[in-house]
Design an enzyme around this catalytic site. Structure first.
Site, mmCIF file in Angstrom:
data_model
loop_
_atom_site.group_PDB
_atom_site.id
_atom_site.type_symbol
_atom_site.label_atom_id
_atom_site.label_comp_id
_atom_site.label_asym_id
_atom_site.label_seq_id
_atom_site.Cartn_x
_atom_site.Cartn_y
_atom_site.Cartn_z
ATOM 1 N N ILE A 35 2.995 0.340 11.105
ATOM 2 C CA ILE A 35 3.514 1.697 11.283
ATOM 3 C C ILE A 35 4.509 1.762 12.439
ATOM 4 C CG2 ILE A 35 2.860 4.084 11.832
ATOM 5 C CD1 ILE A 35 2.034 2.958 9.007
ATOM 6 N N VAL A 44 1.997 6.777 5.115
ATOM 7 C CA VAL A 44 2.823 5.943 4.234
ATOM 8 C C VAL A 44 1.994 4.881 3.531
ATOM 9 C CG1 VAL A 44 4.980 6.298 5.441
ATOM 10 C CG2 VAL A 44 3.423 4.527 6.240
ATOM 11 N N LYS A 64 -5.900 13.724 8.294
ATOM 12 C CA LYS A 64 -5.707 12.295 7.985
ATOM 13 C C LYS A 64 -6.993 11.672 7.430
ATOM 14 C CE LYS A 64 -4.435 8.085 7.972
ATOM 15 N NZ LYS A 64 -3.324 7.496 7.270
ATOM 16 N N ASN A 111 -7.891 10.063 3.318
ATOM 17 C CA ASN A 111 -8.385 8.734 2.955
ATOM 18 C C ASN A 111 -9.835 8.763 2.473
ATOM 19 O OD1 ASN A 111 -5.942 7.591 3.338
ATOM 20 N ND2 ASN A 111 -6.406 6.569 5.266
ATOM 21 N N GLY A 170 -10.316 -2.115 0.111
ATOM 22 C CA GLY A 170 -9.967 -2.844 1.324
ATOM 23 C C GLY A 170 -8.846 -2.191 2.093
ATOM 24 N N CYS A 223 -7.269 1.119 6.209
ATOM 25 C CA CYS A 223 -7.266 2.591 6.225
ATOM 26 C C CYS A 223 -8.471 3.149 5.473
ATOM 27 C CB CYS A 223 -5.993 3.113 5.575
ATOM 28 S SG CYS A 223 -4.516 2.354 6.240
ATOM 29 N N TYR A 229 -5.533 -7.222 -0.007
ATOM 30 C CA TYR A 229 -6.415 -6.097 -0.308
ATOM 31 C C TYR A 229 -5.924 -5.266 -1.476
ATOM 32 C CZ TYR A 229 -3.703 -2.246 1.827
ATOM 33 O OH TYR A 229 -2.764 -1.294 2.104
ATOM 34 N N ARG A 286 -6.556 -7.697 5.507
ATOM 35 C CA ARG A 286 -7.573 -6.999 6.287
ATOM 36 C C ARG A 286 -8.576 -6.274 5.390
ATOM 37 N NH1 ARG A 286 -3.942 -3.762 10.451
ATOM 38 N NH2 ARG A 286 -2.556 -3.827 8.663
HETATM 39 N N1 SAJ Z 1 -8.008 0.977 -4.941
HETATM 40 C C1 SAJ Z 1 -8.883 0.932 -6.017
HETATM 41 N N2 SAJ Z 1 -8.665 1.790 -7.051
HETATM 42 C C2 SAJ Z 1 -7.641 2.683 -7.066
HETATM 43 C C3 SAJ Z 1 -6.762 2.737 -5.970
HETATM 44 C C4 SAJ Z 1 -6.982 1.878 -4.907
HETATM 45 O O1 SAJ Z 1 -9.838 0.140 -6.047
HETATM 46 O O2 SAJ Z 1 -7.515 3.401 -8.053
HETATM 47 C C5 SAJ Z 1 -8.217 0.065 -3.795
HETATM 48 C C6 SAJ Z 1 -7.030 -0.855 -3.524
HETATM 49 O O3 SAJ Z 1 -7.073 -1.997 -4.327
HETATM 50 C C7 SAJ Z 1 -7.250 -1.158 -2.045
HETATM 51 C C8 SAJ Z 1 -7.818 0.143 -1.500
HETATM 52 O O4 SAJ Z 1 -8.310 0.847 -2.626
HETATM 53 O O5 SAJ Z 1 -8.184 -2.197 -1.846
HETATM 54 C C9 SAJ Z 1 -6.831 1.008 -0.756
HETATM 55 O O6 SAJ Z 1 -5.555 0.989 -1.387
HETATM 56 P P1 SAJ Z 1 -4.626 2.279 -1.559
HETATM 57 O O7 SAJ Z 1 -3.382 1.866 -2.231
HETATM 58 O O8 SAJ Z 1 -5.396 3.366 -2.175
HETATM 59 O O9 SAJ Z 1 -4.355 2.773 -0.090
HETATM 60 P P2 SAJ Z 1 -3.827 2.063 1.267
HETATM 61 O O10 SAJ Z 1 -5.039 1.733 2.092
HETATM 62 O O11 SAJ Z 1 -2.846 1.002 1.035
HETATM 63 O O12 SAJ Z 1 -3.055 3.317 1.911
HETATM 64 C C10 SAJ Z 1 -3.782 4.504 2.130
HETATM 65 C C11 SAJ Z 1 -2.949 5.684 1.572
HETATM 66 N N3 SAJ Z 1 -3.782 6.892 1.590
HETATM 67 C C12 SAJ Z 1 -3.922 7.654 0.485
HETATM 68 O O13 SAJ Z 1 -3.424 7.386 -0.573
HETATM 69 C C13 SAJ Z 1 -4.749 8.907 0.659
HETATM 70 C C14 SAJ Z 1 -1.690 5.859 2.425
HETATM 71 O O14 SAJ Z 1 -1.000 7.025 2.017
HETATM 72 C C15 SAJ Z 1 -2.082 5.991 3.904
HETATM 73 O O15 SAJ Z 1 -0.928 6.111 4.713
HETATM 74 C C16 SAJ Z 1 -2.812 4.734 4.303
HETATM 75 O O16 SAJ Z 1 -4.004 4.644 3.520
HETATM 76 C C17 SAJ Z 1 -3.165 4.799 5.775
HETATM 77 O O17 SAJ Z 1 -2.426 4.211 6.587
HETATM 78 O O18 SAJ Z 1 -4.117 5.493 6.132
#
Ligand code: SAJ
Length: 446
Positions: free
Chosen positions: A14, A164, A215, A219, A266, A269, A326, A334
């Site tokens: 970030i 983001v 925030k 999540n 994973g 966040c 992840y 991570r």
């Molecule tokens: N995942 C699933 N099933 C899904 C979607 C995701 O199993 O349908 C898993 C992914 O494989 C991964 C984890 O969830 O292991 C998280 O992935 P993600 O793409 O949902 O989110 P992050 O952690 O990359 O980013 C999130 C985002 N938050 C939201 O969508 C509410 C992003 O907007 C935030 O900025 C970020 O967290 C953060 O920095 O907090």
């Protein structure tokens, strides 16, 4: 407010893109990181993280003279804290005999302390790190007041969460709506003026604790929705149903949108932030706590699927694990559930060779990582797909058949469907898909 110079503490996923954005918009930025190898790498114009497009904007920012990378903060008009807030690996909290993970706020504390000697009247300090509710008011502001200045009166303090999505950071930093929570209304206004230097999305002003909570709510909402998808995948297996088909059909309902099951949740966040609610209100955050447990347990279900695919025995079996990140198309390992799956398989005595295309040279200690896909597949009896990287999605049955003698595939992310694996001799096992049961089987299992 006029911002000629900004000091950004923490140059990770970030802080670094944010620093380059301000620099690209004509502000002098001092980017600070306590890790000497990060400082050296960035000073040489190279990246220590993978994010599409970031390399070019970094080089431009450095070449323009607007971005300087340093190991120490300097006086500035605004200070922005973007350091990690992981949880403690070993230290846990307890409530009613159950353990929960606790936030490690040491990086926020020391970054805030590092600002104190440079803080001047009229400065703005913004915390971006995801933090437990009340951190800005109860941790950051009191430390800054050690300067002798009064928060909210002599200097501005605000919390602004980043939202983001890794892989799309540069676009989302500019386009996403932003929330700025001030310790005072003037602090929120100062924060809004700072971000309006490059943010095109709407900037909403509120108080600091609301912004912190917003925030965590975002999540946590996603974590709980993934937990229900993961639980549906387990139920579908029990009832001889294809969870992916059922989810697609249920999501045709105008008010239903179910997320995807997978090997677990994973990243730094979504798998971390809900714990900040549990830690600060364990008596209330019951559903949040349970969802964390469901998602953390999902790697065990992957192991069971592999055991099933291999006829019940994992010990001594050769497994090629594709993907350690992840999520798809990032290099971030991570809290990766894929890594957890590999560790669990190893505990069962399986011989796992992993391949992570975004980190082909250096995997993780204790994990045997292959430099190429074909090397990972060499001795494999089963190919286990853990991450839907584009490279893996593109694999054709013939291509895979030419790279390995393994004919058992386990897909945990549902990206191998729609191809004729059977003709190439493969048996495909998919997470969330139970063996089809006849109606009488179904009746007998009730
Ligand atoms: N995942 C699933 N099933 C899904 C979607 C995701 O199993 O349908 C898993 C992914 O494989 C991964 C984890 O969830 O292991 C998280 O992935 P993600 O793409 O949902 O989110 P992050 O952690 O990359 O980013 C999130 C985002 N938050 C939201 O969508 C509410 C992003 O907007 C935030 O900025 C970020 O967290 C953060 O920095 O907090």
């Amino acid at each position: 407010m006029k911002f000629n110079k900004i000091c950004i503490l923490g140059l990770g996923y970030i802080g670094l893109p944010t620093a380059t954005m301000f620099a690209a918009n004509g502000v002098k930025v001092v980017g600070v990181d306590t890790n000497p190898s990060v400082v050296q790498t960035l000073q040489a114009g190279r990246l220590h993280i993978h994010e599409p497009g970031l390399g070019e904007v970094l080089q431009k920012a450095i070449a323009s003279g607007n971005l300087i990378v340093s190991s120490r903060p300097e006086p500035a008009d605004a200070f922005l804290i973007a350091v990690p807030t992981p949880f403690y690996e070993t230290e846990t909290g307890y409530y009613n005999g159950r353990s929960y993970k606790k936030a490690d706020m040491r990086a926020v504390t020391s970054a805030t302390e590092a600002i104190v000697p440079h803080l001047r009247k009229g400065n703005l300090v913004i915390l971006e790190s995801t933090s437990p509710p009340r951190t800005t008011a109860d941790l950051v502001a009191p430390i800054l007041e050690r300067s002798g200045l009064k928060a909210g009166a002599d200097f501005y303090v605000a919390y602004s969460p980043e939202r983001v999505l890794p892989g799309q950071i540069l676009r989302e930093l500019v386009e996403n709506a932003r929330v700025i929570g001030g310790l005072t209304a003037e602090s929120a206004q100062a924060g809004a003026e700072l971000y309006s230097l490059f943010v095109r999305g709407h900037i909403h002003q509120t108080d600091a604790t609301t912004a912190e909570m917003v925030k965590l709510m975002e999540n946590t909402y996603r974590d709980i929705n993934i937990a229900i998808a993961n639980e549906f995948s387990r139920l579908a297996e029990r009832f001889g149903v294809d969870a992916w088909e059922a989810i697609q059909l249920a999501s045709l309902h105008p008010r239903v949108k179910i997320l995807n099951p997978g090997p677990g949740v994973g990243g730094h966040c979504i798998s971390v932030d809900p714990w900040f609610f549990v830690e600060t209100a364990p008596d209330l955050a019951q559903l949040i706590w349970k969802a964390r447990q469901v998602n953390d347990a999902q790697p065990h279900f992957v192991v069971e699927k592999v055991r099933q695919a291999l006829g019940g025995n994992l010990s001594g079996r050769w497994i090629a694990a594709l993907g350690l990140a992840y999520k798809p198309d990032v290099d971030d390992l991570r809290e990766s559930p894929a890594v957890e799956v590999v560790h669990l398989l190893q505990k069962e005595g399986a011989r796992v060779t992993a391949f992570e295309p975004f980190k082909p040279e250096n995997g993780l200690p204790g994990i045997d990582s292959a430099p190429t896909l074909s090397a990972a597949l060499q001795n494999a009896e089963v190919v286990l797909l853990l991450v839907g990287h584009t490279q893996f999605r593109a694999l054709s049955p013939d291509q895979l058949a030419s790279l390995t003698s393994a004919r058992v595939l386990v897909d945990t992310v549902n990206v191998l469907t729609g191809k004729d694996w059977q003709s190439a001799g493969f048996r495909l096992w998919r997470l969330g898909v139970g063996e089809r049961m006849s109606e009488s089987d179904k009746r007998n299992s009730r």
